[in-house]
Design an enzyme around this catalytic site. Structure first.
Site, PDB file in Angstrom:
ATOM      1  N   ARG A 122      66.377  55.639  53.515  1.00 22.79           N
ATOM      2  CA  ARG A 122      67.167  54.384  53.438  1.00 22.79           C
ATOM      3  C   ARG A 122      66.680  53.323  54.419  1.00 22.79           C
ATOM      4  O   ARG A 122      67.420  52.420  54.804  1.00 22.79           O
ATOM      5  CB  ARG A 122      68.649  54.651  53.658  1.00 22.79           C
ATOM      6  N   LYS A 144      59.255  40.084  52.594  1.00 18.22           N
ATOM      7  CA  LYS A 144      59.277  40.493  51.185  1.00 18.22           C
ATOM      8  C   LYS A 144      58.355  41.694  51.026  1.00 18.22           C
ATOM      9  O   LYS A 144      57.171  41.613  51.391  1.00 18.22           O
ATOM     10  CB  LYS A 144      58.778  39.365  50.289  1.00 18.22           C
ATOM     11  N   GLU A 186      45.697  29.391  50.930  1.00 15.92           N
ATOM     12  CA  GLU A 186      47.089  29.437  51.419  1.00 15.92           C
ATOM     13  C   GLU A 186      47.224  28.612  52.698  1.00 15.92           C
ATOM     14  O   GLU A 186      48.245  27.950  52.913  1.00 15.92           O
ATOM     15  CB  GLU A 186      47.539  30.886  51.659  1.00 15.92           C
ATOM     16  N   LYS A 227      55.752  29.296  57.966  1.00 17.24           N
ATOM     17  CA  LYS A 227      56.389  30.195  56.991  1.00 17.24           C
ATOM     18  C   LYS A 227      57.702  30.736  57.537  1.00 17.24           C
ATOM     19  O   LYS A 227      58.730  30.697  56.843  1.00 17.24           O
ATOM     20  CB  LYS A 227      55.462  31.347  56.598  1.00 17.24           C
ATOM     21  N   GLU A 237      65.752  33.374  49.313  1.00 14.62           N
ATOM     22  CA  GLU A 237      65.342  32.422  48.272  1.00 14.62           C
ATOM     23  C   GLU A 237      66.490  32.110  47.321  1.00 14.62           C
ATOM     24  O   GLU A 237      66.373  32.224  46.106  1.00 14.62           O
ATOM     25  CB  GLU A 237      64.133  32.972  47.495  1.00 14.62           C
ATOM     26  N   ARG A 244      62.838  28.370  50.494  1.00 18.57           N
ATOM     27  CA  ARG A 244      61.688  29.266  50.404  1.00 18.57           C
ATOM     28  C   ARG A 244      60.798  28.961  49.200  1.00 18.57           C
ATOM     29  O   ARG A 244      59.595  29.235  49.214  1.00 18.57           O
ATOM     30  CB  ARG A 244      62.220  30.707  50.351  1.00 18.57           C
ATOM     31  N   ASN A 248      56.002  28.184  47.275  1.00 15.41           N
ATOM     32  CA  ASN A 248      55.339  28.431  45.986  1.00 15.41           C
ATOM     33  C   ASN A 248      54.549  27.226  45.484  1.00 15.41           C
ATOM     34  O   ASN A 248      54.181  27.181  44.314  1.00 15.41           O
ATOM     35  CB  ASN A 248      56.374  28.824  44.926  1.00 15.41           C
ATOM     36  N   HIS A 251      51.924  27.690  42.897  1.00 13.53           N
ATOM     37  CA  HIS A 251      51.974  29.068  42.422  1.00 13.53           C
ATOM     38  C   HIS A 251      52.480  29.222  40.992  1.00 13.53           C
ATOM     39  O   HIS A 251      52.142  30.198  40.328  1.00 13.53           O
ATOM     40  CB  HIS A 251      52.792  29.937  43.380  1.00 13.53           C
ATOM     41  N   HIS A 255      50.174  31.618  38.890  1.00  9.19           N
ATOM     42  CA  HIS A 255      50.596  32.867  38.245  1.00  9.19           C
ATOM     43  C   HIS A 255      50.226  32.846  36.759  1.00  9.19           C
ATOM     44  O   HIS A 255      49.804  33.859  36.209  1.00  9.19           O
ATOM     45  CB  HIS A 255      52.102  33.072  38.399  1.00  9.19           C
ATOM     46  N   HIS A 268      43.583  35.773  43.757  1.00  7.82           N
ATOM     47  CA  HIS A 268      44.842  35.006  43.799  1.00  7.82           C
ATOM     48  C   HIS A 268      44.653  33.610  44.413  1.00  7.82           C
ATOM     49  O   HIS A 268      45.075  32.604  43.851  1.00  7.82           O
ATOM     50  CB  HIS A 268      45.896  35.806  44.571  1.00  7.82           C
TER      51      HIS A 268
HETATM   52  N1  LIG Z   1      55.097  39.755  50.623  1.00  3.33           N
HETATM   53  C1  LIG Z   1      54.757  38.490  50.494  1.00  3.33           C
HETATM   54  O1  LIG Z   1      55.464  37.581  50.960  1.00  3.33           O
HETATM   55  C2  LIG Z   1      53.472  38.147  49.811  1.00  3.33           C
HETATM   56  C3  LIG Z   1      52.953  36.843  49.904  1.00  3.33           C
HETATM   57  C4  LIG Z   1      51.736  36.572  49.301  1.00  3.33           C
HETATM   58  C5  LIG Z   1      51.051  37.578  48.619  1.00  3.33           C
HETATM   59  N2  LIG Z   1      51.590  38.822  48.541  1.00  3.33           N
HETATM   60  C6  LIG Z   1      50.881  39.909  47.853  1.00  3.33           C
HETATM   61  O2  LIG Z   1      49.675  40.134  48.555  1.00  3.33           O
HETATM   62  C7  LIG Z   1      48.705  40.689  47.657  1.00  3.33           C
HETATM   63  C8  LIG Z   1      47.401  39.966  47.859  1.00  3.33           C
HETATM   64  O3  LIG Z   1      46.978  40.170  49.185  1.00  3.33           O
HETATM   65  P1  LIG Z   1      45.433  40.175  49.569  1.00  3.33           P
HETATM   66  O4  LIG Z   1      44.794  38.958  49.051  1.00  3.33           O
HETATM   67  O5  LIG Z   1      45.329  40.499  51.005  1.00  3.33           O
HETATM   68  O6  LIG Z   1      44.883  41.352  48.642  1.00  3.33           O
HETATM   69  P2  LIG Z   1      44.346  42.819  48.961  1.00  3.33           P
HETATM   70  O7  LIG Z   1      45.281  43.572  49.796  1.00  3.33           O
HETATM   71  O8  LIG Z   1      43.964  43.395  47.639  1.00  3.33           O
HETATM   72  O9  LIG Z   1      43.027  42.521  49.813  1.00  3.33           O
HETATM   73  C9  LIG Z   1      41.965  41.833  49.214  1.00  3.33           C
HETATM   74  C10 LIG Z   1      40.677  42.653  49.248  1.00  3.33           C
HETATM   75  O10 LIG Z   1      40.145  42.612  50.565  1.00  3.33           O
HETATM   76  C11 LIG Z   1      39.928  43.936  51.044  1.00  3.33           C
HETATM   77  N3  LIG Z   1      40.104  43.872  52.485  1.00  3.33           N
HETATM   78  C12 LIG Z   1      41.223  43.574  53.176  1.00  3.33           C
HETATM   79  N4  LIG Z   1      40.950  43.472  54.486  1.00  3.33           N
HETATM   80  C13 LIG Z   1      39.624  43.696  54.624  1.00  3.33           C
HETATM   81  C14 LIG Z   1      38.747  43.676  55.742  1.00  3.33           C
HETATM   82  N5  LIG Z   1      39.146  43.354  56.976  1.00  3.33           N
HETATM   83  N6  LIG Z   1      37.438  43.968  55.515  1.00  3.33           N
HETATM   84  C15 LIG Z   1      37.005  44.237  54.253  1.00  3.33           C
HETATM   85  N7  LIG Z   1      37.775  44.237  53.175  1.00  3.33           N
HETATM   86  C16 LIG Z   1      39.087  43.961  53.360  1.00  3.33           C
HETATM   87  C17 LIG Z   1      40.904  44.799  50.290  1.00  3.33           C
HETATM   88  O11 LIG Z   1      40.464  46.138  50.239  1.00  3.33           O
HETATM   89  C18 LIG Z   1      40.875  44.139  48.922  1.00  3.33           C
HETATM   90  O12 LIG Z   1      39.758  44.569  48.191  1.00  3.33           O
HETATM   91  C19 LIG Z   1      49.283  40.510  46.250  1.00  3.33           C
HETATM   92  O13 LIG Z   1      49.743  41.764  45.789  1.00  3.33           O
HETATM   93  C20 LIG Z   1      50.452  39.562  46.446  1.00  3.33           C
HETATM   94  O14 LIG Z   1      51.494  39.772  45.516  1.00  3.33           O
HETATM   95  C21 LIG Z   1      52.777  39.121  49.124  1.00  3.33           C
END
Ligand SMILES: NC(=O)c1ccc[n+]([C@@H]2O[C@H](COP(=O)([O-])OP(=O)(O)OC[C@H]3O[C@@H](n4cnc5c(N)ncnc54)[C@H](O)[C@@H]3O)[C@@H](O)[C@H]2O)c1
Length: 366
Positions: A122, A144, A186, A227, A237, A244, A248, A251, A255, A268
């Site tokens: 939990r 999130k 971003e 942020k 949100e 919040r 976006n 976005h 998306h 992304h």
């Molecule tokens: N929780 C939130 O508020 C929030 C906000 C924005 C995005 N997200 C989520 O985040 C995700 C995208 O995040 P991301 O772009 O970091 O993607 P990711 O976690 O897939 O990382 C991108 C790529 O970089 C690689 N990588 C990461 N760090 C590395 C490093 N230091 N050296 C070498 N390779 C490395 C990973 O293995 C992957 O292949 C999505 O699922 C999205 O929905 C969440």
């Protein structure tokens, strides 16, 4: 160059919960101190990472002195199967309610491990050790967490705040250039929606920011400050305007692009870059004050090798249908974030469909 104390930490108050985000060299020291304190206090922790990070960030992972759960790199790991593996891993590691999880990776690992921590027993503590630029400026802060289902992205999750975030910027040296650029989309977004001086800094600095740039920790810190400031006013949100949702910016378009092109065709941040420019053009077409903004925004996106339009044509009908699905699932209405000027974003939910179709066409859809 020595980092100023200012650039090294950010204290965040999230309701009754408070935590610190550490940046740059100070993050490394704080991370070591945190793991030492947990060990000395006799509380157990588990580490979750992905296969790419495990391959290239051995030094970072070694300092935890425990075997990590290594999930396959990539978005498909944000799944029910992975979260079940993570729960089993925490059970096998015999974590009790005093235990903690370290999420060491990009946003995929942060969201997945955060959700596992939010639901195991939990809810137990978790710490974010973001390794991608996107995770440092966006996904590791704000609370999130979640996973995808067959019906769409981030459909199951929890609001669960981390107990600490350690943005060790040195790890960005191994991040692929395309992923770094995606994170910059971003960063540029934050300047556009809430901080004109940040935007100007990105536009006018003699050299584009790189993983080793002396000013990078400070820029990351500023994004986290923006942020967390926005999130504090609208943690779940629910605000009817602004709040919040402003995060976006770009976005709604992004998306739809990711969904229609197939996940992975655009990173992304690349889809976000096109979405940011579309939001500028939409602001111009709506004749909001302070226009036009796109002539200023496009060169900054281009500076970071981000796309300014679709690389291959996508069908407008499919893009519109994707937006409609997103709306049904999330919000029941199509809400756009637009700019009154660079540094000032507002929400707008009365945009004629014909205008959106025209914009898609302008950006290379057919
Ligand atoms: N929780 C939130 O508020 C929030 C906000 C924005 C995005 N997200 C989520 O985040 C995700 C995208 O995040 P991301 O772009 O970091 O993607 P990711 O976690 O897939 O990382 C991108 C790529 O970089 C690689 N990588 C990461 N760090 C590395 C490093 N230091 N050296 C070498 N390779 C490395 C990973 O293995 C992957 O292949 C999505 O699922 C999205 O929905 C969440």
């Amino acid at each position: 160059m020595a980092e100023s104390r200012e650039a090294q930490r950010l204290d965040v108050a999230a309701g009754a919960h408070a935590y610190t985000i550490h940046f740059g060299g100070a993050a490394e020291r704080a991370l070591n101190a945190q793991t030492r304190a947990l060990r000395d206090g006799g509380s157990r922790f588990a580490v979750i990472t992905d296969s790419n990070v495990a391959r290239v960030q051995g030094n970072l992972l070694d300092r935890f002195a425990c075997e990590p759960l290594v999930l396959p790199a990539g978005e498909p790991s944000k799944s029910t199967e992975s979260v079940a593996r993570a729960w089993d891993w925490l059970c096998e590691a015999r974590l009790d309610r005093t235990g903690s999880v370290f999420a060491v990776g990009g946003g995929v690992i942060g969201d997945l491990a955060g959700f596992a921590a939010a639901t195991y027993l939990r809810g137990i503590r978790y710490f974010q050790v973001p390794t991608s630029l996107l995770a440092m400026v966006d996904s590791s802060v704000g609370g999130k967490t979640g996973i995808n289902t067959g019906f769409g992205k981030n459909l199951v999750g929890a609001f669960w705040q981390p107990s600490g975030v350690f943005a060790v910027t040195d790890v960005l040296h191994t991040l692929p250039a395309r992923e770094f650029a995606a994170g910059m989309a971003e960063v540029i977004k934050y300047g556009m929606l809430a901080d004109r001086p940040l935007f100007d800094r990105l536009a006018k600095a003699p050299e584009p920011l790189q993983p080793g740039s002396a000013g990078l920790p400070e820029v990351i810190r500023r994004c986290c400050e923006l942020k967390t400031g926005i999130v504090a006013g609208d943690e779940r949100e629910t605000a009817s305007t602004g709040g919040r949702a402003l995060l976006n910016l770009g976005h709604t378009f992004a998306h739809a692009i990711e969904n229609t092109a197939g996940y992975g065709t655009y990173v992304h941040g690349e889809a976000v870059a096109i979405g940011l420019l579309m939001a500028c053009r939409l602001s111009e077409e709506l004749e909001l004050p302070g226009q036009p903004v796109s002539p200023e925004v496009a060169p900054v996106l281009a500076r970071y090798n981000l796309p300014l339009r679709l690389r291959e044509p996508l069908a407008i009908d499919s893009l519109m249908a994707a937006m409609e699905r997103d709306k049904k699932v999330r919000d029941q209405r199509l809400r756009f974030v637009v700019l009154e000027s660079i540094g000032r974003a507002v929400t707008h939910d009365r945009v004629p469909e014909a205008l959106i179709r025209e914009l898609w066409s302008e950006f290379g859809a057919t």
